[in-house]
Design an enzyme around this catalytic site. Structure first.
Site, PDB file in Angstrom:
ATOM      1  N   GLU A 173     -10.323  -1.429   3.777  1.00 34.65           N
ATOM      2  CA  GLU A 173      -9.608  -2.459   3.632  1.00 34.65           C
ATOM      3  C   GLU A 173     -10.371  -3.833   4.302  1.00 34.65           C
ATOM      4  OE1 GLU A 173      -7.325  -4.216   2.255  1.00 34.65           O
ATOM      5  OE2 GLU A 173      -6.134  -2.729   1.560  1.00 34.65           O
ATOM      6  N   GLU A 191      -2.629  -2.580  -5.001  1.00 35.95           N
ATOM      7  CA  GLU A 191      -2.198  -2.454  -3.756  1.00 35.95           C
ATOM      8  C   GLU A 191      -1.309  -3.507  -3.285  1.00 35.95           C
ATOM      9  OE1 GLU A 191      -2.657  -2.740   0.753  1.00 35.95           O
ATOM     10  OE2 GLU A 191      -3.286  -4.387  -0.811  1.00 35.95           O
ATOM     11  N   GLU A 192      -1.691  -4.602  -3.769  1.00 41.65           N
ATOM     12  CA  GLU A 192      -1.075  -5.991  -3.054  1.00 41.65           C
ATOM     13  C   GLU A 192       0.262  -6.029  -3.624  1.00 41.65           C
ATOM     14  OE1 GLU A 192      -2.482  -7.393  -0.680  1.00 41.65           O
ATOM     15  OE2 GLU A 192      -4.497  -7.498  -0.998  1.00 41.65           O
ATOM     16  N   HIS A 216      -5.753 -13.350   2.537  1.00 38.17           N
ATOM     17  CA  HIS A 216      -5.137 -13.820   1.334  1.00 38.17           C
ATOM     18  C   HIS A 216      -4.902 -15.322   1.299  1.00 38.17           C
ATOM     19  CE1 HIS A 216      -2.584  -9.827   1.665  1.00 38.17           C
ATOM     20  NE2 HIS A 216      -4.042  -9.689   1.397  1.00 38.17           N
ATOM     21  N   ASP A 264     -11.135  -8.802   0.513  1.00 31.83           N
ATOM     22  CA  ASP A 264      -9.925  -8.016   0.352  1.00 31.83           C
ATOM     23  C   ASP A 264      -9.556  -7.978  -1.106  1.00 31.83           C
ATOM     24  OD1 ASP A 264      -7.526  -6.783   0.689  1.00 31.83           O
ATOM     25  OD2 ASP A 264      -6.233  -8.279   1.057  1.00 31.83           O
ATOM     26  N   HIS A 274      -9.132  -1.129  -3.235  1.00 31.75           N
ATOM     27  CA  HIS A 274      -8.238  -1.653  -4.089  1.00 31.75           C
ATOM     28  C   HIS A 274      -8.951  -2.966  -5.049  1.00 31.75           C
ATOM     29  CE1 HIS A 274      -6.724  -5.191  -2.042  1.00 31.75           C
ATOM     30  NE2 HIS A 274      -6.709  -4.546  -1.164  1.00 31.75           N
TER      31      HIS A 274
HETATM   32 ZN   LIG Z   1      -6.428  -5.238   0.834  1.00 33.08          ZN
END
Ligand SMILES: [Zn+2]
Ligand SMILES: *[C@@H]1O[C@H](CO)[C@@H](O)[C@H](O)[C@H]1NC(C)=O
Ligand SMILES: *[C@@H]1O[C@H](CO)[C@@H](O)[C@H](O)[C@H]1NC(C)=O
Ligand SMILES: *[C@@H]1O[C@H](CO)[C@@H](O)[C@H](O)[C@H]1NC(C)=O
Ligand SMILES: *[C@@H]1O[C@H](CO)[C@@H](O)[C@H](O)[C@H]1NC(C)=O
Length: 878
Positions: free
Chosen positions: A234, A207-208, A307, A172, A160
Site C-alpha cells: 500500500e 479498495e478505495e 489521496h 496509492d 489495488h
Molecule cells: Zn491505497
C-alpha cells in the site's frame, strides 16, 4: 582528578559531549533516508540476471495514473484500468508459456478476471456501515510449479488498481501494481526458478470504495481457500523506505527479516493496532475472511500527497520503487522456496495480531526479533541487574524519582503550553504544517528540553548519581512492566535502559575514582544509543502524524450545537481552529523526545543551580524566538496543501442546487474563505454570514463520504437558479429513484417485507440512509434488534446502475408503513479534476467547478487541493 572523570563546567562539558550528540541523530537520519540507486535496465549487467527495474515499475504507474487517470470505482477510467490489467496479465502469461517452452521449467502462470457482487459490513470510526457492490472485478495471476501439490498452499500478494475520489493514485497504489508485475517478470525470467508453493498476485480493483475487491476475492474466488499468508502493498505517501506497519505472525516476521532493507518496528505495529490512525487496508478483509496471517507494508513518507491530486509519479522519490520492489521480491523468493513456513500457516484465527507474541525492530543494518517470553526474561534480568547496581542509591530514590517524574511532567507540559499559546492565543495553529516533520520537531523539541530542565529548578537539590540511578530503574522497570502486559513496544524502554545500565556499570568499575561520582563519559556512553533509536522512532512517527492532522483529528466542539441556536439545521459559527492538532503533535514529540534524551535530568543536577538556571534561560529564549519565527509562517504551501471538500448538490426532491463546502483541519481562515466563495458564487439571496451546519448521522449532504464526514465542518451556500435547466435526474429513463418491489405487509405478524430497488443511471457511489427496526435483510444475519438509523453504501462497475436490498421490517405502532429514505449519488461525469477531459458532459456542476477551481487556485496561490464532486440527492418515502 583523572582525565577519565573530568569535572568540567557546563559549557566545556556540553562542548565535549556535542560530537556524540550530533553524530547519533545524524546516523539515524542517514539510515532513515537511505534508498537504493534506481535501476533502469531489466537485467543486471554484472550477473546477467533479471532485476527489479524502477523505470519499468514507474512506467506502469505513470500509465495508470496519467494516461488512464483517476480510476475511481464505477467510472469509465476504472473500467479502462480493468481492461489494461487483463492485457498485462495475459502478456505475463504468454511470457511464462514461452519460458516453459524454451526451458521446460516447472512453471505455470494462470490468469483470472473475477467479476462478482456481494455485500459486507464495514464498521468504521465507531459507526455501523454496510457495503453493497455489483459486478466489481479483480485480476488474478497465479504463478506455480504447475502441480496440484504446488498449488495447495499459496502466498497471496495484493495491491489495488483503483484510486480514490480526488486522486490519480500513482503511489496509492499504482506503484505497487507495477512492483507486482515486475516481480512476476523477474521471477519468470530467472533461470531455474520454480516455486515450491504457489504465489497468487491479486490486482484488486476496488479498495478505495471500502475494500470491496479484497472482500470479493476472499469470499468468492475459487482459489482463495489455498491462501496461507498475505503480503499487502500500500501507500499513504510518496517518499522513503516502505514501512512494515502490521505483522501478524512470527513466521512472517521471520521471513521479513530476510529482505535486503527491512524497515519495521513493533512500535509501528502497536500504534497501528491501537486505532489512533484512521486508516485501514485490504489486510482487514484477508484477516477477516481468509483468516490468514501476513504483512502489511506501505510507503508512508510525505503523506501530504496522500489521496491528493499531486499523487503523481513525478512526486515519488527516486529509489522508492526500487527499494519496495527488491524487498517484495525477496519475500516472495523466501516464502515460495522449499522449507518455507507457508504450508504450516493453516487458517486459524489465533493468527490474528492479538496473539502474535514477538518483538521486532530494525536497528541500523540489523533486524532483531525475539519472543515475548524471551523479552520478559531479558527485561527482568536487566531490571534485577539495575537494582543490584544501584543498591547504594536506593536510599535517596524518593528524591530521585521526584526529580525524574517532575522532569517528565515538565517536558510534557511545556511544549503543550507552546502549542496552546500558538494556537489559541496567537491564532497561529499548525504553523509547522508546511515545514513538515522537521519543522514540528524544531518547534517542540527545544520546548521539551526546556520543560524537563526547568522542572528541576523546582525540586529539591538531588545528588546526580541518585537521579542517574532513578532513570535507569525507571527505564528498566517500565520495560519489564509493559512487557508483562504483552505490549511489544516495551522494547523502546529496554533499548534505552540497556546502555544506561552499561554506562553506569563501567562508570562504577572504571571511570570514576570516587564513589558517587558520574563521569562525563558515562553520559556519552549511556545517551548515544537512546538518541540514535529515539531519532529512528521519532522521525518516522512525526513524519506520519504531521500530515495526517489535516484530515483526521477533529475535536467535537464544532458539532456541539446548542438546541436554542439550532434554527433550520444551522448552528452559530463555531469558533474556528478547534482542532487540537498542535497539541497532538506537541505531545508525540515531547513523549518520544524525552525518551530519546533520558539522561538530561541527571545532567541537570551535575553543575548546581546557577549553571542550570543559565541553561534554562538560554533554552527559554530559544523557545520564544522559535515561536516568533513560526508565527510568521504560512500553514499551507503548494506541496503541503489544505484539503477542501466541495459538493455541487442537486436535490431532486426540492429541485434546489447548493454548494457544500467543508474542511477537515482546524487551520484558521476557513470561515472567511467560505464567505468569499459565497459572495463570488452564491445566489446572493442569502445575505447573512454563511453558518456552519451540524454534522451528524442525519446530515445526508455528505453521506457520500460517510462516516469520514464526521470530521468535516460543513457549510452550505445556495446557488443561483438557471431557469433553462432541465434536470436529467428526474427524467423518466434516467431518473435516480428508489422503489419497493414484492411489497408484502403482514398485519398479523406486524411486519412488512420488500425489496428496495435503487436505480441510479449515470450516478456512482450511491448511499441510502434510513430509520427502521429491521428484522431481516440480505446484508448480514444480525441487524440491530431495535429501531435504528442505517447507512448502506454502494459501489459498482461502470454502467452497473441498479442494486437492491431485501428488507423485512417491523411495522411501527402508529401503523405508518412508509419508510423515509435519504439517497445520494455522485455524477460519474462531474468530478473535478478527474473528468476535466469530458467537462462538457458534466452539466452545471462541472461548469461551476471549472470556475471555482481556477478562482481558488488564484486566490490561495495553489495552497489548496479541492475535491469537487457533483452530487444528486433526495428523499423519498418507500
Ligand atoms: Zn491505497
Ligand atoms: C490454532 O493455533 C493454535 C496455536 O498455534 C493451536 O493451539 C490450535 O490448535 C490451532 N487450531 C486449529 C483449528 O488448527
Ligand atoms: C438538545 O435537546 C435534546 C432533546 O431535548 C437533548 O436530549 C439534548 O441533550 C440537547 N442537546 C444539547 C446540546 O443541549
Ligand atoms: C433534499 O431535500 C429534502 C426535502 O427538503 C431534505 O429533507 C433532504 O435533506 C435534502 N437532501 C440533501 C442531501 O440535502
Ligand atoms: C452484472 O453483469 C451481468 C453479466 O454481464 C449483467 O447481466 C448484469 O446486468 C450486471 N449487473 C448490473 C447491476 O449491471
Amino acid at each position: 582528578m583523572s582525565l577519565l572523570s573530568p569535572k568540567w563546567g557546563l559549557g566545556r562539558s556540553l562542548l565535549a559531549l556535542s560530537p556524540f550528540f550530533l553524530v547519533a541523530p545524524l546516523i539515524a537520519l542517514k539510515q532513515h533516508h537511505s534508498l537504493p540507486e534506481p535501476e533502469t535496465a531489466l537485467t543486471n549487467a554484472r550477473t546477467n540476471l533479471p532485476q527489479i527495474s524502477e523505470a519499468r515499475v514507474l512506467g506502469y504507474a505513470k500509465y495508470l495514473s496519467e494516461n488512464i487517470g483517476y480510476r475511481t470505482v464505477g467510472t469509465y477510467e476504472h473500467a479502462q484500468a480493468d481492461a489494461w490489467m487483463v492485457e498485462q496479465a495475459e502478456e505475463a502469461k504468454r511470457n511464462c508459456e514461452r519460458v516453459v517452452k524454451e526451458t521446460g521449467r516447472k512453471l505455470q502462470c494462470e490468469v483470472w478476471r473475477q467479476q462478482g457482487s456481494g455485500t459486507h459490513r464495514f464498521d468504521m470510526m465507531g459507526k455501523r456501515l454496510y457495503k453493497s457492490y455489483q459486478n466489481l472485478t479483480n485480476i488474478v495471476v497465479r504463478v506455480s510449479d504447475g502441480t496440484d501439490a504446488g498449488k495447495e498452499h499459496a502466498l497471496l500478494l495484493n495491491s489495488h488498481l483503483d484510486s480514490t475520489l480526488p486522486s490519480p493514485g500513482a503511489a496509492d497504489d499504482a506503484i505497487s501494481v507495477g512492483i507486482m508485475l515486475d516481480c512476476i517478470r523477474v521471477l519468470v525470467d530467472t533461470p531455474g526458478w520454480s516455486p515450491a508453493y504457489a504465489v497468487i498476485f491479486l490486482f484488486n480493483h476496488a479498495e478505495e470504495s471500502l475494500q470491496d475487491g479484497s472482500h470479493l476475492f476472499s469470499t468468492q474466488h475459487p482459489i482463495a481457500h489455498t491462501v496461507r499468508a498475505v503480503i499487502n502493498l500500500e501507500a499513504a505517501g510518496t517518499t522513503g523506505r516502505e514501512l512494515l506497519f502490521q505483522a501478524t505472525s512470527e513466521e512472517m516476521v521471520e521471513a521479513y527479516s530476510h529482505v535486503p532493507r527491512p524497515f519495521g518496528t513493533i512500535f509501528a505495529n502497536d500504534i497501528f493496532n491501537s486505532g489512533v490512525l484512521l486508516s485501514d487496508t485490504d489486510f482487514r478483509q484477508f484477516e477477516e475472511y481468509l483468516d490468514v496471517p501476513g504483512l502489511d507494508i506501505a510507503i508512508v513518507g510525505n503523506s501530504y500527497l496522500y489521496h491528493m491530486r499531486k499523487d503523481l509519479v513525478e512526486n515519488i522519490e527516486a529509489g522508492v520503487a526500487q527499494n519496495m520492489g527488491e524487498n517484495t521480491l525477496a519475500l516472495i523468493r523466501h516464502l515460495t522456496a522449499p522449507g518455507s513456513p507457508i504450508p504450516t500457516l493453516v487458517a486459524n484465527s489465533s493468527h490474528k495480531h492479538k496473539h502474535m507474541r514477538v518483538v521486532y525492530f530494525g536497528l541500523m543494518s540489523h533486524f532483531f526479533m525475539y519472543r515475548f517470553s524471551t523479552a520478559k526474561v531479558i527485561y527482568g534480568a536487566l531490571l534485577l541487574g539495575s537494582l543490584v547496581l544501584t543498591r547504594s542509591a536506593w536510599r535517596g530514590q524518593r528524591r530521585g524519582v521526584v526529580a525524574v517524574m517532575s522532569g517528565l511532567l515538565g517536558s510534557l507540559l511545556t511544549p503543550n503550553i507552546v502549542a496552546l499559546v500558538m494556537h489559541r492565543v496567537l491564532g497561529k495553529g499548525m504553523s509547522w504544517f508546511a515545514g513538515g516533520h522537521f519543522a514540528a520537531i524544531a518547534l517542540y523539541a527545544p520546548a521539551t528540553l526546556l520543560g524537563g530542565l526547568a522542572s528541576q529548578l523546582f525540586v529539591p537539590t538531588t545528588d546526580e548519581k541518585t537521579v542517574f540511578s532513578s532513570i535507569l530503574l525507571l527505564q528498566t522497570a517500565t520495560a519489564f512492566g509493559i512487557q508483562l502486559f504483552n505490549v511489544g513496544s516495551a522494547a523502546m524502554f529496554f533499548i534505552s535502559g540497556l546502555p544506561i545500565f552499561v554506562a553506569l556499570l563501567i562508570n562504577n568499575a572504571v571511570l570514576t575514582t570516587r564513589k558517587g561520582e558520574i563521569s562525563l563519559w558515562s553520559y556519552a556512553l549511556g545517551q548515544f544509543l537512546p538518541l540514535l533509536t529515539g531519532t529512528l522512532i521519532m522521525v518516522p512517527t512525526v513524519e506520519v502524524f504531521v500530515p495526517l492532522v489535516s484530515t483526521s483529528f477533529k475535536s467535537q466542539t464544532n458539532y456541539l450545537c446548542e438546541n436554542g441556536s439550532n434554527i433550520d439545521g444551522l448552528c452559530r459559527p463555531a469558533d474556528s481552529g478547534d482542532v487540537p492538532a498542535d497539541n497532538i503533535v506537541a505531545t508525540i514529540i515531547s513523549v518520544l523526545g524525552s525518551q530519546a534524551v533520558p539522561l538530561a535530568i541527571p545532567f541537570a543536577h551535575r553543575f548546581g543551580r546557577k549553571s542550570l538556571r543559565t541553561l534554562v534561560l538560554l533554552l527559554g529564549a530559544a523557545t520564544l524566538m522559535n515561536m516568533a519565527i513560526y508565527m510568521r509562517k504560512d500553514v499551507f504551501d503548494e506541496m503541503h496543501q489544505k484539503r477542501l471538500f466541495v459538493l455541487h448538490l442537486e436535490n431532486v426532491t426540492t429541485h434546489e442546487q447548493h454548494l457544500h463546502i467543508a474542511s477537515a483541519d482546524g487551520a484558521p481562515g476557513f470561515h472567511e474563505l467560505v464567505r468569499d466563495i459565497s459572495n463570488e458564487f452564491g445566489s446572493g439571496l442569502t445575505t447573512a454570514e454563511p453558518a456552519p451546519l451540524i454534522m451528524n448521522d442525519y446530515n445526508s449532504d455528505w453521506d457520500s463520504l460517510y462516516p469520514f464526514s464526521a470530521f468535516l465542518s460543513p457549510y452550505k451556500i445556495e446557488l443561483p437558479r438557471d431557469p433553462d435547466y432541465i434536470s436529467p435526474w428526474t427524467a423518466r429513463e434516467t431518473s435516480f429513484i428508489l422503489t419497493a418491489v414484492n411489497d408484502v405487509t403482514d398485519l398479523e405478524a406486524g411486519t412488512r417485507s420488500f425489496t428496495l430497488q435503487v436505480n441510479h443511471p449515470g450516478l456512482i457511489w450511491t448511499v441510502i440512509a434510513f430509520d427502521a427496526h429491521v428484522l431481516k435483510w440480505n446484508l448480514d444475519n444480525n441487524p440491530p434488534t431495535e429501531y435504528a438509523r442505517h447507512h448502506v453504501k454502494e459501489a459498482s462497475f461502470y454502467k452497473a446502475d441498479t442494486w437492491t436490498l431485501d428488507l423485512v421490517v417491523k411495522l411501527p405502532e402508529d401503523g405508518n408503513r412508509g419508510i423515509l429514505f435519504n439517497f445520494i449519488g455522485l455524477q460519474e461525469k462531474a468530478m473535478w479534476p478527474g473528468k476535466m477531459a469530458v467537462k462538457a458532459e458534466g452539466g452545471p456542476a462541472m461548469k461551476l467547478f471549472e470556475n471555482l477551481d481556477s478562482w481558488l487556485e488564484e486566490k490561495m496561490g495553489g495552497t489548496m487541493d479541492a475535491l469537487l464532486l457533483g452530487c444528486v440527492a433526495g428523499t423519498t418515502v418507500v
